[in-house]
Design an enzyme around this catalytic site. Structure first.
Site, PDB file in Angstrom:
ATOM      1  N   SER A  33      33.411  37.304  48.874  1.00  0.00           N
ATOM      2  CA  SER A  33      33.451  38.667  48.332  1.00  0.00           C
ATOM      3  C   SER A  33      32.237  39.429  48.817  1.00  0.00           C
ATOM      4  O   SER A  33      31.150  38.845  48.983  1.00  0.00           O
ATOM      5  CB  SER A  33      33.454  38.639  46.797  1.00  0.00           C
ATOM      6  OG  SER A  33      33.350  39.948  46.271  1.00  0.00           O
ATOM      7  N   TYR A  44      29.979  36.063  38.990  1.00  0.00           N
ATOM      8  CA  TYR A  44      30.945  36.130  40.086  1.00  0.00           C
ATOM      9  C   TYR A  44      30.213  36.263  41.421  1.00  0.00           C
ATOM     10  O   TYR A  44      30.516  35.562  42.390  1.00  0.00           O
ATOM     11  CB  TYR A  44      31.880  37.311  39.870  1.00  0.00           C
ATOM     12  CG  TYR A  44      32.931  37.454  40.944  1.00  0.00           C
ATOM     13  CD1 TYR A  44      34.018  36.590  40.997  1.00  0.00           C
ATOM     14  CD2 TYR A  44      32.831  38.451  41.912  1.00  0.00           C
ATOM     15  CE1 TYR A  44      34.992  36.718  41.992  1.00  0.00           C
ATOM     16  CE2 TYR A  44      33.795  38.588  42.897  1.00  0.00           C
ATOM     17  CZ  TYR A  44      34.869  37.717  42.931  1.00  0.00           C
ATOM     18  OH  TYR A  44      35.820  37.843  43.913  1.00  0.00           O
TER      19      TYR A  44
END
Length: 267
Positions: free
Chosen positions: A129, A142
């Protein structure tokens, strides 16, 4: 010869888009889901695989080898999101996101690497990501799990290069998927010191996803990688601002960059 591909977490979102696209390009694709059903909704073969269970991973990889005799590409896509202030988020949920996003991906790599070494060829694509390049408020866990997978990718790439295996990462920005539905949201506690800021940030996060890019763009990049002899180690797929944010982090003083992020998230 048609490439044989394994895409984890392929029942929806980026995984489904990637698996569908590669199947259309003539690859034989095995997509995975923890509980596969409604095969008629998929153009590729959907099989069971739970990245948290080694026996499930082994069974899926063995099935592919038994049926096709080889495995050319792994797209390590299965993952989960998590939001919440560190102070408010339960430690078991923190561990869960790392078990899925980091250790689950590692376990799948460990299962396919012996097969690829035997072939003296293969490509592993780890989906990370753009958030993995920076700590984000209320998404630091995350960010950390995806950032760790970026570094794992770099190390493993060097370990297996001599066996003819390429290991790369692709960091997506915001894409129009149902990721929010599968994300763990720390509740908005009425007595939390972060209540107002967290509520506002959840709205910003969801709006960014809703306005995200078409996940087929990820599929096109992965298709290109699988047809590149010496691919790069890191790829980023997102809008100009998302990709530029990584450049800014490299060149700006830390506190100035932090201020830019805080302004974006209205903190």
């Amino acid at each position: 010869m048609s490439k044989v591909v394994l895409v984890t977490g392929a029942s929806s979102g980026i995984g489904k888009a990637v698996a569908t696209y590669l199947q259309q390009k003539g690859y034989f694709v095995y997509g995975t889901s923890r509980n596969p059903k409604n095969q008629e909704n998929f153009t590729f073969k959907l099989i069971a695989l739970d990245v948290l269970k080694n026996e499930s991973i082994t069974a899926a990889v063995d099935q592919i080898i038994n049926e096709k005799g080889r495995l050319d590409v792994l797209v390590n896509n299965a993952g989960m999101g998590i939001t919440g202030a560190i102070e408010d988020t339960p430690i078991n949920e923190m561990k869960s996101v790392f078990d899925t996003n980091l250790f689950g991906a590692i376990d799948v790599m460990k299962a396919v690497l012996p097969k690829m070494r035997k072939q003296n060829s293969g490509t592993i694509v780890n989906i990370t990501s753009i958030a993995g390049y920076m700590g984000l408020p209320f998404r630091s866990l995350y960010s950390a799990s995806k950032g760790a997978l970026e570094l794992i990718t770099e190390g493993v790439s060097m370990e297996v290069k001599g066996f003819g295996i390429n290991v790369v990462s692709i960091a997506p920005g915001d894409f129009a998927t149902n990721i929010a539905a599968g994300r763990y949201h720390t509740p908005v506690f009425e007595n939390s010191a972060y209540k107002e800021d967290y509520e506002n940030n959840l709205k910003i996060i969801d709006a960014d996803v809703d306005g995200g890019k078409d996940p087929v763009e990820m599929a096109k990049v992965i298709y290109k990688i699988t047809n590149t002899k010496n691919p790069k180690i890191h790829y980023k797929v997102g809008n100009t601002l998302e990709k530029f944010s990584i450049v800014l982090k490299r060149i700006l003083p830390d506190r100035i960059y932090e201020k830019i992020l805080m302004n974006h998230y209205k903190l």
